[in-house]
Design a protein around this motif. Sequence first.
Motif, short mmCIF file in Angstrom:
data_model
loop_
_atom_site.label_atom_id
_atom_site.label_comp_id
_atom_site.label_asym_id
_atom_site.label_seq_id
_atom_site.Cartn_x
_atom_site.Cartn_y
_atom_site.Cartn_z
N LEU A 1 0.82 -1.21 0.00
CA LEU A 1 0.00 0.00 0.00
C LEU A 1 0.85 1.26 0.00
O LEU A 1 0.51 2.26 -0.63
N THR A 2 1.97 1.23 0.72
CA THR A 2 2.80 2.43 0.84
C THR A 2 3.90 2.49 -0.21
O THR A 2 4.44 3.57 -0.46
N ALA A 3 4.23 1.36 -0.84
CA ALA A 3 5.33 1.35 -1.79
C ALA A 3 4.88 1.24 -3.24
O ALA A 3 5.69 1.36 -4.15
N THR A 4 3.58 1.00 -3.46
CA THR A 4 3.06 0.88 -4.83
C THR A 4 1.75 1.64 -4.94
O THR A 4 1.18 2.10 -3.95
N ALA A 5 1.26 1.72 -6.17
CA ALA A 5 -0.06 2.31 -6.44
C ALA A 5 -1.07 1.23 -6.84
O ALA A 5 -2.10 1.52 -7.44
N ALA B 1 -5.92 -6.02 -6.08
CA ALA B 1 -4.67 -6.68 -6.49
C ALA B 1 -3.80 -6.98 -5.29
O ALA B 1 -3.15 -8.03 -5.21
N ILE B 2 -3.75 -6.05 -4.34
CA ILE B 2 -2.95 -6.27 -3.13
C ILE B 2 -3.52 -7.44 -2.33
O ILE B 2 -2.76 -8.28 -1.83
N ALA B 3 -4.83 -7.49 -2.23
CA ALA B 3 -5.46 -8.60 -1.51
C ALA B 3 -5.07 -9.94 -2.13
O ALA B 3 -4.72 -10.89 -1.42
N ARG B 4 -5.11 -10.02 -3.47
CA ARG B 4 -4.74 -11.27 -4.14
C ARG B 4 -3.27 -11.62 -3.90
O ARG B 4 -2.94 -12.77 -3.61
N ALA C 1 -5.78 2.38 -3.87
CA ALA C 1 -6.79 1.55 -3.24
C ALA C 1 -8.02 2.38 -2.88
O ALA C 1 -7.90 3.54 -2.52
N ARG C 2 -9.17 1.75 -2.92
CA ARG C 2 -10.41 2.43 -2.57
C ARG C 2 -10.83 2.01 -1.18
O ARG C 2 -10.59 0.91 -0.78
#
Length: 330
Positions: A276-280, A285-288, A329-330
Amino acid sequence: MPERLFLVVAYDGAELLDIACVTSALDIANRIGAGPPYRAVLATLGGRAVACDSGLRLESGAELERINEPLDTLLVTGGTGHERAAASARLVGHVRRLAPLARRVASVCTGSTILAEAGLLTDRRATTHWMYAATLADRYPDVLVDAEPVWIRDGHVATSGGVTSALDLTLALIEEDNGPAVARGVALGTVAYLQRPGGQAQISMFLARRGTEDFVVRRATDHIAAHLTDDLTTGALAHRFGVSQRHLSRLFHTYVQLTPAQYVRRARTEAAAHLLTATALPLAAIARRCGFGSTESLRQAFQDRFGAPPSRYRSQRSGTTAHGSGPPAR
């Protein structure tokens, strides 16, 4: 304001890294366009040189007793000498006297002990080096001590954890003053992680697990870190490492003070926090990538771990990330 006077209070037994992380970051900020520029001044009782933990001596830039001008920031450093410093009525008295002259007050590492002794942390959330958190909480019950975060801001008072967290706190202050571009430039100049969020744990579980003495737990935690999207139920882990579920649970409880399921959830949450802090990358996608079954399960894990949803966690660091792809992220 022609400059921002950043007063660093030091004493014998101060930690050199606590000081250098702050002053070097401010110097780099000046070189890349901080405005108004910072003027970092090391202040000691009587203007005497101080002997740092490492044995190196630092010359003072000012006598603590003679400072009466408005300050942008009053920061107290930490170090093994913090107990003696907190017992010095003169030093504590001057810190207490100078606090109202400062726009903000801060401490690095065990410097929080001196702020607490001066009454500047009363009824505030504060952190310190994780090794000294219990002592701080016992000695100052009116301080709301939280040992986990890298740094905490409560009103105009900020405290940070151990040693190099001084850089994280200083980056946050630089960003507050100058915006994310300057803070990112300082992070790049120091070859540092862009900025650890204040709520991130001082000791990441991915570091702490390496100190585990038990061979099975070491293998299991290594496997978890490298295979976050796999089946990591207690049954699957027990089968992989040839032990019963009950025995694996007992080993985890003994060596990491968590159940296997709790460890897996925390590992996935920490990995997601980094993304979350190092990418957009978007939240789905992060959850997966981190093995969560849904974005809702990730949101719940974040709420439980950090007391905030992923969107707020990311927005607090908005502007400091520059890698990855996709909408936020939303």
